[in-house]
Enzyme design. Structure first.
Site, PDB file in Angstrom:
ATOM      1  N   ASN A 158       0.796  -1.232   0.000  1.00  0.00           N
ATOM      2  CA  ASN A 158       0.000   0.000   0.000  1.00  0.00           C
ATOM      3  C   ASN A 158       0.833   1.290   0.000  1.00  0.00           C
ATOM      4  O   ASN A 158       0.339   2.337  -0.387  1.00  0.00           O
ATOM      5  CB  ASN A 158      -1.042   0.000   1.128  1.00  0.00           C
ATOM      6  CG  ASN A 158      -0.426  -0.019   2.503  1.00  0.00           C
ATOM      7  OD1 ASN A 158       0.750  -0.279   2.659  1.00  0.00           O
ATOM      8  ND2 ASN A 158      -1.239   0.266   3.505  1.00  0.00           N
ATOM      9  N   LYS A 181      13.446  -5.810   0.008  1.00  0.00           N
ATOM     10  CA  LYS A 181      12.612  -6.773  -0.717  1.00  0.00           C
ATOM     11  C   LYS A 181      11.262  -6.093  -0.878  1.00  0.00           C
ATOM     12  O   LYS A 181      10.452  -6.055   0.044  1.00  0.00           O
ATOM     13  CB  LYS A 181      12.497  -8.082   0.077  1.00  0.00           C
ATOM     14  CG  LYS A 181      11.349  -9.009  -0.333  1.00  0.00           C
ATOM     15  CD  LYS A 181      11.476  -9.565  -1.737  1.00  0.00           C
ATOM     16  CE  LYS A 181      10.305 -10.445  -2.136  1.00  0.00           C
ATOM     17  NZ  LYS A 181       9.078  -9.687  -2.495  1.00  0.00           N
ATOM     18  N   THR A 184       5.523  -7.459  -4.293  1.00  0.00           N
ATOM     19  CA  THR A 184       5.419  -7.687  -5.743  1.00  0.00           C
ATOM     20  C   THR A 184       4.576  -6.580  -6.381  1.00  0.00           C
ATOM     21  O   THR A 184       5.017  -5.952  -7.349  1.00  0.00           O
ATOM     22  CB  THR A 184       4.844  -9.091  -6.023  1.00  0.00           C
ATOM     23  OG1 THR A 184       5.784 -10.020  -5.487  1.00  0.00           O
ATOM     24  CG2 THR A 184       4.680  -9.331  -7.508  1.00  0.00           C
ATOM     25  N   GLY A 235       1.101  -7.766   6.838  1.00  0.00           N
ATOM     26  CA  GLY A 235       0.063  -8.490   7.578  1.00  0.00           C
ATOM     27  C   GLY A 235       0.633  -9.586   8.459  1.00  0.00           C
ATOM     28  O   GLY A 235       1.731  -9.458   9.005  1.00  0.00           O
ATOM     29  N   GLU A 253       5.155  -3.683  11.806  1.00  0.00           N
ATOM     30  CA  GLU A 253       3.865  -3.000  11.854  1.00  0.00           C
ATOM     31  C   GLU A 253       2.911  -3.862  11.045  1.00  0.00           C
ATOM     32  O   GLU A 253       3.093  -4.038   9.850  1.00  0.00           O
ATOM     33  CB  GLU A 253       4.014  -1.586  11.299  1.00  0.00           C
ATOM     34  CG  GLU A 253       2.868  -0.700  11.710  1.00  0.00           C
ATOM     35  CD  GLU A 253       1.862  -0.612  10.615  1.00  0.00           C
ATOM     36  OE1 GLU A 253       0.876  -1.372  10.703  1.00  0.00           O
ATOM     37  OE2 GLU A 253       2.049   0.180   9.690  1.00  0.00           O
ATOM     38  N   CYS A 287      -3.283   0.639   6.968  1.00  0.00           N
ATOM     39  CA  CYS A 287      -3.328  -0.022   8.276  1.00  0.00           C
ATOM     40  C   CYS A 287      -3.970   0.897   9.297  1.00  0.00           C
ATOM     41  O   CYS A 287      -4.564   0.436  10.263  1.00  0.00           O
ATOM     42  CB  CYS A 287      -1.939  -0.453   8.703  1.00  0.00           C
ATOM     43  SG  CYS A 287      -0.756   0.865   8.636  1.00  0.00           S
ATOM     44  N   GLU A 380      -9.894  -7.075   9.711  1.00  0.00           N
ATOM     45  CA  GLU A 380      -9.690  -5.867   8.888  1.00  0.00           C
ATOM     46  C   GLU A 380      -9.923  -6.199   7.425  1.00  0.00           C
ATOM     47  O   GLU A 380      -9.248  -7.055   6.865  1.00  0.00           O
ATOM     48  CB  GLU A 380      -8.336  -5.200   9.121  1.00  0.00           C
ATOM     49  CG  GLU A 380      -7.104  -5.996   8.954  1.00  0.00           C
ATOM     50  CD  GLU A 380      -5.841  -5.121   8.958  1.00  0.00           C
ATOM     51  OE1 GLU A 380      -5.916  -3.885   8.924  1.00  0.00           O
ATOM     52  OE2 GLU A 380      -4.763  -5.705   8.990  1.00  0.00           O
ATOM     53  N   ARG A 440      -0.597   7.896  10.390  1.00  0.00           N
ATOM     54  CA  ARG A 440       0.791   7.685  10.821  1.00  0.00           C
ATOM     55  C   ARG A 440       1.524   9.014  10.936  1.00  0.00           C
ATOM     56  O   ARG A 440       2.295   9.241  11.846  1.00  0.00           O
ATOM     57  CB  ARG A 440       1.468   6.767   9.802  1.00  0.00           C
ATOM     58  CG  ARG A 440       2.946   6.601   9.945  1.00  0.00           C
ATOM     59  CD  ARG A 440       3.386   5.421   9.083  1.00  0.00           C
ATOM     60  NE  ARG A 440       2.857   5.506   7.732  1.00  0.00           N
ATOM     61  CZ  ARG A 440       3.606   5.688   6.635  1.00  0.00           C
ATOM     62  NH1 ARG A 440       4.903   5.796   6.735  1.00  0.00           N
ATOM     63  NH2 ARG A 440       3.045   5.740   5.443  1.00  0.00           N
TER      64      ARG A 440
HETATM   65  O1  G3H Z   1      -0.717   1.274   5.976  1.00  0.00           O
HETATM   66  C1  G3H Z   1      -0.007   1.625   6.899  1.00  0.00           C
HETATM   67  C2  G3H Z   1       0.583   2.962   6.942  1.00  0.00           C
HETATM   68  O2  G3H Z   1       1.634   2.987   7.880  1.00  0.00           O
HETATM   69  C3  G3H Z   1      -0.439   4.018   7.211  1.00  0.00           C
HETATM   70  O3  G3H Z   1       0.080   5.250   6.919  1.00  0.00           O
HETATM   71  O4  G3H Z   1      -1.562   6.689   8.083  1.00  0.00           O
HETATM   72  O5  G3H Z   1       0.008   7.634   6.403  1.00  0.00           O
HETATM   73  O6  G3H Z   1      -1.858   6.151   5.689  1.00  0.00           O
HETATM   74  P1  G3H Z   1      -0.886   6.511   6.764  1.00  0.00           P
END
Ligand code: G3H
Length: 478
Positions: A158, A181, A184, A235, A253, A287, A380, A440
């Site tokens: 993502n 890594k 994909t 995940g 995370e 997330c 989720e 985040r």
């Molecule tokens: O998908 C997990 C990310 O750490 C979330 O970041 O809050 O900037 O979308 P964000």
């Protein structure tokens, strides 16, 4: 057209000796968009070996020079935001504007990290022995932070660029080498990003990017004796990695089920716009997305109505048109989301919109009157589907939040700061946002999950610290 993107090892772009490739399916067209090399275990060994050698010299490179190269990479990254963003659109169906934002944010992250590293690592601690009982002032202890060695970075689909640089930059400024890594889906965007570091002129072998099937090189990488630290975002795989990894620091995370608790006195327009932003940005594939709304019954009807009128305005379609809701990353992901939706339907949830799906594209759905026996109350979806649970007391909301396996972020909406503080204290999650959706960023804020949401804390400062260890030198006076 058959072209396979090369992987990056020893400062060069190479073809894998496997002669095999891995296809990247465009989530929108569901056709193969790009191909990357399916690297072999021997190629992983080579990358690890060169990472180890390069790190030794890099650790001796003055901090200001390391920072200078990172600033250069950040500038190149920002200059090339358009082609990198285009890859994000094609590989992970990220809306066009958000894709550009991801690259710009990444450049900013790298610069900030370089600055923070210079300040943070440029100072150590000095202790004297006479504060501990029985000691004279005969020992001076000089404490500094030294690199861990080779860091393995595994970001998720993502944020293939941003969550890669959020591992690369702290690792490098702290004097580590790095093996990436990429996921994909997002691998080609990541390879382009790595090219920016290549253009900046980092020493050969300091950064490598190895592509391939997780099933073939995943365990080999994560269990490789040459790895001194793993930084992973994703995940459940993270839980498996943590069980197999050796005695090395882990930064993980692993998703969330971020709860949004809404009190009677909340500004419901503010709540509604945050639920839309928090629940449906990038089609819920974050997330930190709002993943369950826990609203007091007395205001639930009004809130659901406000959210519904905003859901109706969400533009659904291809990422190239900068739609709000775009196809989810893969068919298996869409099937998983659909499974949660069908389970809720069968158990009597109220569908505020009709469920609709075409290929990987799922129209946004708000599910009202969700009960704890429904899977969607706990799992989720990573899709544009948001459950609403009506609660009769704040305690009920807090209980639901704390009973979750996840504990990444959460939020509470109220005009009463005392209640906000008490609820924030009671919610067992890594971060609680008062009167805003979880997120985040800003990227120097600490970012951490409790329970199955992860190990360790991120954010620029915490990541730099996490990628170092303490070294003491004690001067013993006669
Ligand atoms: O998908 C997990 C990310 O750490 C979330 O970041 O809050 O900037 O979308 P964000």
């Amino acid at each position: 057209d058959g072209e396979v993107y090369k992987y990056y090892s020893e400062g060069e772009w190479k073809k894998s000796s496997s002669g095999k490739s891995v296809g990247i399916i465009n989530p929108t067209t569901r056709k193969t968009q790009y191909k990357v090399q399916a690297c072999t275990q021997q190629e992983v060994n080579k990358v690890m070996e060169t990472a180890k050698t390069a790190q030794k010299a890099w650790a001796k490179t003055p901090l200001w020079k390391r920072a200078g190269l990172l600033h250069k990479a950040a500038a190149i990254l920002k200059e090339h935001k358009a082609p990198i963003a285009e890859c994000l659109v094609k590989e992970i169906a990220k809306p066009a504007k958000d894709a550009v934002t991801e690259v710009v944010r990444s450049g900013d992250f790298v610069s900030y990290c370089a600055e923070e590293g210079v300040r943070l690592l440029g100072q150590g601690t000095f202790l004297t022995s006479d504060s501990f009982p029985g000691n004279e002032r005969s020992k001076y202890c000089l404490v500094s932070k030294i690199p861990l060695g080779v860091i393995l970075a595994i970001p998720p689909f993502n944020y293939p660029v941003n969550l890669a640089v959020s591992k690369i930059a702290p690792a490098l400024i702290a004097g580590n080498s790095l093996v990436l890594k990429p996921p994909t889906q997002g691998a080609v965007a990541a390879l382009h990003m790595v090219h920016c570091f290549h253009l900046a002129g980092f020493p050969k072998g300091l950064i490598s990017c190895i592509t391939g099937k997780g099933s073939e090189i995943g365990d080999f990488l994560t269990m490789h004796p040459g790895v001194n630290c793993i930084s992973f975002t994703g995940g459940d795989t993270g839980i498996a990695i943590s069980k197999k990894a050796g005695m090395i620091p882990l930064q993980m995370e692993l998703g969330g089920k971020d709860a949004c608790i809404v009190l009677e006195d909340a500004d419901l327009d503010l709540v509604a716009s945050n639920i839309i932003k928090g629940g449906f940005s990038y089609s819920g594939q974050r997330c930190t997305a709002v993943k369950v709304v826990l609203v007091m019954e007395s205001v639930a009807d009004t809130l659901v109505e406000k959210v519904n009128s905003k859901v109706a305005k969400l533009k659904v379609g291809p990422p190239e048109d900068d739609c709000d809701i775009t196809p989810v990353v893969s068919e298996s992901s869409a099937n998983f989301i659909e499974g949660l939706v069908m389970d809720a339907k069968q158990k009597g949830a109220t569908f505020c919109q009709e469920y609709k799906r075409e290929g990987n594209l799922i129209w946004p759905v708000l599910l009202d009157n969700v009960r704890p026996d429904m899977r969607i109350a706990w799992e989720e979806p990573f899709g544009p589907v948001l459950p609403v649970i009506r609660i009769n007391s704040v305690e009920e909301g807090i209980h639901h939040c704390n009973a979750s396996n996840f504990g990444l972020q959460g939020c509470v909406f109220t005009r009463d700061i005392n209640k906000a503080m008490l609820i924030s204290d009671a919610m067992e999650s890594g971060t609680i946002q008062i009167n805003s959706a979880p997120a985040r960023g800003p990227d120097h804020f600490p970012f951490q999950g409790l329970r199955d949401s992860g190990i360790g804390s991120q954010g620029i400062t915490n990541s730099i610290n996490m990628m170092t260890k303490i070294k003491s030198i004690v001067i013993n006076l006669p």
